[in-house]
Motif scaffolding. Structure first.
Motif, PDB file in Angstrom:
ATOM      1  N   UNK A 427       0.717  -1.116   0.130  1.00  0.00           N
ATOM      2  CA  UNK A 427       0.000   0.068   0.098  1.00  0.00           C
ATOM      3  C   UNK A 427       0.677   1.350  -0.029  1.00  0.00           C
ATOM      4  N   UNK A 428       0.341   2.426  -0.388  1.00  0.00           N
ATOM      5  CA  UNK A 428       1.119   3.468  -0.485  1.00  0.00           C
ATOM      6  C   UNK A 428       1.542   3.975   0.911  1.00  0.00           C
ATOM      7  N   UNK A 429       2.763   4.708   1.018  1.00  0.00           N
ATOM      8  CA  UNK A 429       3.509   5.014   2.469  1.00  0.00           C
ATOM      9  C   UNK A 429       2.431   6.017   3.018  1.00  0.00           C
ATOM     10  N   UNK A 430       1.690   6.876   2.357  1.00  0.00           N
ATOM     11  CA  UNK A 430       0.977   7.953   2.620  1.00  0.00           C
ATOM     12  C   UNK A 430      -0.184   7.221   3.391  1.00  0.00           C
ATOM     13  N   UNK A 431      -0.637   5.938   3.265  1.00  0.00           N
ATOM     14  CA  UNK A 431      -1.583   5.400   4.034  1.00  0.00           C
ATOM     15  C   UNK A 431      -1.139   4.456   5.104  1.00  0.00           C
ATOM     16  N   UNK A 432       0.398   4.548   5.162  1.00  0.00           N
ATOM     17  CA  UNK A 432       0.823   3.499   6.241  1.00  0.00           C
ATOM     18  C   UNK A 432       2.058   4.089   6.553  1.00  0.00           C
ATOM     19  N   UNK A 433       2.012   5.567   7.600  1.00  0.00           N
ATOM     20  CA  UNK A 433       3.305   6.120   7.754  1.00  0.00           C
ATOM     21  C   UNK A 433       4.079   5.438   8.583  1.00  0.00           C
ATOM     22  N   UNK A 434       3.578   4.388   9.443  1.00  0.00           N
ATOM     23  CA  UNK A 434       4.358   3.777  10.620  1.00  0.00           C
ATOM     24  C   UNK A 434       5.360   2.851  10.017  1.00  0.00           C
ATOM     25  N   UNK A 435       5.079   2.320   8.906  1.00  0.00           N
ATOM     26  CA  UNK A 435       6.232   1.370   8.223  1.00  0.00           C
ATOM     27  C   UNK A 435       7.402   2.324   7.603  1.00  0.00           C
ATOM     28  N   UNK A 436       6.996   3.540   7.041  1.00  0.00           N
ATOM     29  CA  UNK A 436       8.087   4.645   6.844  1.00  0.00           C
ATOM     30  C   UNK A 436       8.970   4.707   7.837  1.00  0.00           C
ATOM     31  N   UNK A 437       8.242   5.135   8.974  1.00  0.00           N
ATOM     32  CA  UNK A 437       8.900   5.735  10.179  1.00  0.00           C
ATOM     33  C   UNK A 437       9.768   4.664  10.841  1.00  0.00           C
ATOM     34  N   UNK A 438       9.090   3.448  10.826  1.00  0.00           N
ATOM     35  CA  UNK A 438      10.021   2.346  11.251  1.00  0.00           C
ATOM     36  C   UNK A 438      11.211   1.834  10.476  1.00  0.00           C
ATOM     37  N   UNK A 439      11.197   1.923   9.227  1.00  0.00           N
ATOM     38  CA  UNK A 439      12.166   1.559   8.167  1.00  0.00           C
ATOM     39  C   UNK A 439      13.466   2.748   8.372  1.00  0.00           C
ATOM     40  N   UNK A 440      12.840   4.073   8.568  1.00  0.00           N
ATOM     41  CA  UNK A 440      13.944   4.888   8.876  1.00  0.00           C
ATOM     42  C   UNK A 440      14.615   4.825  10.091  1.00  0.00           C
ATOM     43  N   UNK A 441      13.910   4.465  11.426  1.00  0.00           N
ATOM     44  CA  UNK A 441      14.477   4.097  12.628  1.00  0.00           C
ATOM     45  C   UNK A 441      15.408   3.140  12.479  1.00  0.00           C
ATOM     46  N   UNK A 442      14.946   2.117  11.799  1.00  0.00           N
ATOM     47  CA  UNK A 442      15.801   0.830  11.911  1.00  0.00           C
ATOM     48  C   UNK A 442      17.206   1.067  10.991  1.00  0.00           C
ATOM     49  N   UNK A 446      21.063   0.718  12.064  1.00  0.00           N
ATOM     50  CA  UNK A 446      21.739  -0.349  11.731  1.00  0.00           C
ATOM     51  C   UNK A 446      23.294  -0.345  11.488  1.00  0.00           C
ATOM     52  N   UNK A 447      24.035  -1.316  11.810  1.00  0.00           N
ATOM     53  CA  UNK A 447      25.401  -1.175  12.024  1.00  0.00           C
ATOM     54  C   UNK A 447      26.287  -0.869  10.532  1.00  0.00           C
ATOM     55  N   UNK A 448      25.665  -1.473   9.447  1.00  0.00           N
ATOM     56  CA  UNK A 448      26.426  -1.205   8.531  1.00  0.00           C
ATOM     57  C   UNK A 448      26.233   0.298   7.767  1.00  0.00           C
ATOM     58  N   UNK A 449      25.497   1.176   8.324  1.00  0.00           N
ATOM     59  CA  UNK A 449      25.006   2.461   7.822  1.00  0.00           C
ATOM     60  C   UNK A 449      25.797   3.458   8.705  1.00  0.00           C
ATOM     61  N   UNK A 450      26.390   4.460   8.076  1.00  0.00           N
ATOM     62  CA  UNK A 450      26.818   5.603   8.988  1.00  0.00           C
ATOM     63  C   UNK A 450      26.245   6.928   8.822  1.00  0.00           C
ATOM     64  N   UNK A 451      25.528   6.927   7.622  1.00  0.00           N
ATOM     65  CA  UNK A 451      24.675   8.105   7.342  1.00  0.00           C
ATOM     66  C   UNK A 451      23.518   7.804   6.430  1.00  0.00           C
ATOM     67  N   UNK A 452      22.486   8.649   6.641  1.00  0.00           N
ATOM     68  CA  UNK A 452      21.125   8.317   6.147  1.00  0.00           C
ATOM     69  C   UNK A 452      20.623   9.412   5.556  1.00  0.00           C
ATOM     70  N   UNK A 453      19.744   9.386   4.430  1.00  0.00           N
ATOM     71  CA  UNK A 453      18.971  10.427   3.948  1.00  0.00           C
ATOM     72  C   UNK A 453      17.907   9.681   3.264  1.00  0.00           C
ATOM     73  N   UNK A 454      16.582  10.286   3.539  1.00  0.00           N
ATOM     74  CA  UNK A 454      15.433   9.421   3.029  1.00  0.00           C
ATOM     75  C   UNK A 454      14.158  10.412   3.104  1.00  0.00           C
ATOM     76  N   UNK A 455      12.892   9.689   3.023  1.00  0.00           N
ATOM     77  CA  UNK A 455      11.687  10.615   2.854  1.00  0.00           C
ATOM     78  C   UNK A 455      11.794  11.491   4.033  1.00  0.00           C
ATOM     79  N   UNK A 456      12.233  11.180   5.426  1.00  0.00           N
ATOM     80  CA  UNK A 456      12.063  11.964   6.505  1.00  0.00           C
ATOM     81  C   UNK A 456      13.067  12.992   6.713  1.00  0.00           C
ATOM     82  N   UNK A 457      14.104  12.844   5.814  1.00  0.00           N
ATOM     83  CA  UNK A 457      14.990  14.102   5.924  1.00  0.00           C
ATOM     84  C   UNK A 457      15.543  14.299   4.467  1.00  0.00           C
TER      85      UNK A 457
END
Length: 768
Positions: A427-442, A446-457
């Motif tokens: 489903x579109x993330x506009x109707x499921x904001x929790x999935x987008x928020x959880x993916x961003x936080x996880x 995550x150990x392999x990631x040092x910096x992140x840019x995505x829909x929330x920044x």
């Protein structure tokens, strides 16, 4: 057969020359050029099943069906925030770009957080094989910058894969022109030195030059039919054809001169020379052609196109060597050697005969010394690694390089040089904001990631998933929003929401995150090696947030897939190439024993050259590794071109062994062919050195010097010392199971090396 071919060439010499000239002219006019089908993006050569290619399919909503068919327009101001006039000029450029043929969409990606730069993505239609249509499209987009009447201080650049490829292709074309000119000049000078003649160098060069002019359009036609064509073909084609073609000319001209010294007239000498050397030239070329053709079985498209492409070129060269070259030699006659005059009875054995005699008298010390020398160089393979998996960057003076620098300054670093992490939802993330928020936080933790840019920044400013849902409900999709915010919404929040267009697909079902790997800088060996861990992490997060699909795209993901594919190809193709070369050597020499040590000695020179390159470029040159294309191309060239000289030498040894004991046959063969092989080796090594010097990237430098060193090793050590020493130790078993292995004279020790001309025919019959 080859004598008959020579008689045909002598009889119809003018007709053959006219036919070649007409054929080349027709191909140049009627067939596509080689440069029009070249593909400069290594990712294009991966199979559709590669994980990075599958991830690129997931990223299609952001970059179209082909990442290589996208470009980025960036407008920036260094003296402060963008003005309303700047915004208007940027809009005019976007409108003009959208009307260009093959541009499918232009997507505004918003303003940078500092307010000093705009960015927009251009998605185009891939134009099939080659980059020529893309270059025209890139030029058309850049032409819109001048027509936009930009205010003073506002600058436009076009960067991204499409623009970088076009700029790299332009630089590669210029480099290719330089390589052609310098290689031709080098070969001409060296041929004058070798022949000490005015006409022979020109006659020797005409066939490879015409073959080069013909092979390019033929490969271009194959490229249009689906053969993957890389820039390496364009550069190697010149070096290989001029080098190998000149070698074939040397083989025939030197044998023709030898036959004249035996008392034959020039045309009779040419026919006799073709009868003796024609088979060696044919098997030499077929060996290289067969080895290159084996690359058609590769999984990596770059190899799959490079091998058959160069094989086509060498087949054209062989045809020229067997038809055009004898025709030209027949036309030139004795004038070929002017101002020298080869005559009957002249001495033709000297230094090489003495060197061979020394190796034959002390074969075991020679072999031990050779093994120690090659073994010492091979030790350089300790810590061996490869690099250069991504496409070469354009020159720093190019517009795409300037645009990349602007993007790196004004936009978050993950968006310009990071990995692309993708999640596909039901489903579109506009109707499921929790999935987008959880993916961003996880991903943030995550150990392999040092910096992140995505829909929330998206532009460096934070926005919540709830805000995205609310603004979508009131404003609609981001792609159609104007630069100016409506009343009631703060400009900062509005611009941040508009910037989410680059991270949320138009249908809202695909979310994209750009990440910097924690293992090391993007493009580093550490970052590439960390891709499997990053893919596992993304897959686990996808399961946790109920995503239906996920993937990792980007520079390092592509590099890792190229590394694994090319490494697997190398391990799989080496046995095939060795088997093909062994079979050809066995057929030519009528022996099952000689091919073994001929392949082993050339294999030693391959490992030694690879170790030497690792010492020079990695251990002392501080490179990340040898370019990944070098191990397989060096193997093909070292084995196939090295066996060229083995074929010439051992065919002559076999010829002499029918008349003399093996010791004397070896001495005579090395003496007779030593000058030819040395000249041929110097020319071939020199052409690859020109590639190294004139090349505009690390790949050309490393490949040119490494192959040149391998040819030098092969010419001066393998052919002159190791092969004769090995042959004399084996004695008559060199020729097993042919009848020559049962001839007693092959084991008769020599009394002294003979350095005069061969015995006349009646004396040879008496000796037999």
């Amino acid at each position: 057969m080859f004598e008959a071919l020579a008689r045909f060439a002598v009889r119809f010499r003018w007709l053959i020359v006219v036919a070649w000239v007409a054929g080349v002219a027709g191909a140049v006019v009627g067939l596509p050029s080689l440069s029009s089908v070249i593909q400069t993006n290594n990712a294009q050569f991966l199979s559709a099943s590669a994980p990075s290619r599958q991830a690129a399919d997931l990223a299609a909503p952001f970059q179209g069906a082909s990442p290589a068919a996208t470009a980025i327009i960036v407008a920036s101001r260094t003296d402060g925030p963008l003005t309303a006039a700047d915004d208007a000029a940027f809009s005019r450029v976007l409108l003009a770009a959208a009307t260009i043929t093959d541009v499918t969409s232009v997507r505004d990606q918003g303003t940078s957080a500092d307010g000093q730069a705009h960015r927009a993505l251009i998605v185009t239609v891939p134009n099939g094989p080659g980059n020529a249509p893309n270059a025209r499209l890139v030029t058309a987009v850049r032409d819109t910058f001048a027509a936009a009447s930009a205010p003073a201080g506002l600058t436009f650049h076009l960067t991204g894969p499409l623009a970088q490829t076009a700029d790299a292709d332009t630089a590669s074309t210029q480099t290719g022109d330089n390589i052609r000119k310098f290689t031709l000049l080098f070969v001409i000078v060296l041929l004058f030195v070798v022949y000490r003649s005015l006409l022979a160098p020109l006659v020797t060069l005409i066939p490879p030059v015409l073959a080069l002019l013909l092979a390019g359009p033929v490969i271009g036609q194959a490229g249009q039919a689906g053969l993957p064509v890389s820039p390496a073909i364009q550069q190697l084609l010149v070096v290989l054809l001029l080098g190998a073609g000149t070698d074939y000319g040397l083989f025939l001209v030197f044998r023709m001169r030898e036959e004249i010294r035996r008392g034959r007239q020039p045309r009779e000498a040419l026919i006799a020379a073709m009868g003796r050397v024609g088979e060696s030239i044919t098997f030499s070329a077929i060996t290289v052609i067969a080895a290159l053709a084996c690359l058609a079985a590769a999984s990596f498209g770059l190899y799959r196109g490079l091998g058959p492409g160069l094989a086509i070129a060498l087949a054209v060269m062989l045809l020229a060597a067997l038809t055009l070259l004898p025709a030209l030699l027949a036309i030139a006659g004795r004038a070929l050697f002017w101002p020298t005059r080869p005559a009957a009875g002249q001495q033709s054995i000297g230094m090489w005969g003495r060197i061979a005699a020394g190796a034959i008298r002390r074969p075991i010390p020679v072999l031990v010394a050779g093994v120690l020398l090659f073994g010492g160089l091979t030790a350089g393979l300790n810590g061996f690694t490869t690099s250069g998996f991504t496409s070469s960057s354009p020159a720093t003076a190019s517009d795409s390089a300037a645009g990349s620098a602007v993007v790196a300054i004004h936009f978050p670093s993950p968006t310009s040089n990071g990995e692309i992490l993708l999640f596909r939802f039901a489903d579109p993330v506009w109707h499921n904001p929790d999935a987008l928020q959880q993916a961003h936080q996880r991903l943030l933790t995550a150990a392999p990631v040092s910096a992140l840019t995505g829909p929330l920044n998206p532009n460096g400013t934070t926005i919540t998933a709830a805000d995205i849902t609310r603004l979508y409900a009131s404003l609609g999709p981001t792609g159609s929003l104007p630069p100016t915010p409506p009343a009631g919404i703060t400009p900062s929040l509005y611009q941040t929401y508009r910037a989410t267009a680059q991270f949320i697909s138009p249908d809202g079902r695909t979310a994209r995150f750009d990440a910097i790997p924690a293992a090391g800088p993007a493009g580093s060996r550490a970052a590439i090696d960390a891709i499997p861990t990053l893919r596992t992490t993304v897959a686990d997060i996808a399961t946790a947030v109920a995503a239906t699909d996920s993937g990792v795209a980007g520079v390092d993901a592509t590099a890792y897939d190229i590394y694994t594919t090319s490494t697997n190809d190398l391990a799989r193709l080496i046995p095939i190439v060795l088997l093909v070369i062994a079979i050809l050597l066995a057929v030519l020499l009528r022996s099952l024993i000689a091919p073994i040590y001929l392949i082993v000695t050339v294999g030693l020179s391959y490992l030694a050259a690879l170790g030497f390159a690792s010492i020079v470029f990695v251990h002392h040159g501080h490179s990340d590794g040898l370019n990944f294309i070098i191990p397989i191309l060096l193997f093909i060239f070292a084995m196939a071109l090295g066996e060229d000289y083995n074929i010439l030498l051992m065919a002559r040894v076999r010829e002499e062994a029918h008349r003399y004991p093996l010791h004397e046959a070896l001495t005579r063969a090395v003496a007779r062919t030593g000058g030819t092989i040395t000249a041929a080796g110097l020319i071939l090594a020199g052409t690859f050195t020109v590639l190294a010097i004139a090349g505009n990237n690390t790949q050309a430098h490393q490949l040119g010097y490494t192959v040149a060193f391998a040819v030098v090793l092969d010419t001066f050590f393998v052919r002159t010392l190791l092969v004769p020493a090995s042959a004399v130790l084996l004695g008559r078993y060199n020729w097993w199971p042919s009848t020559l292995s049962r001839t007693r004279t092959t084991d008769t020790p020599p009394t002294s090396p003979q350095h005069g001309p061969p015995s006349p025919p009646h004396a040879r019959r008496a000796r037999l």
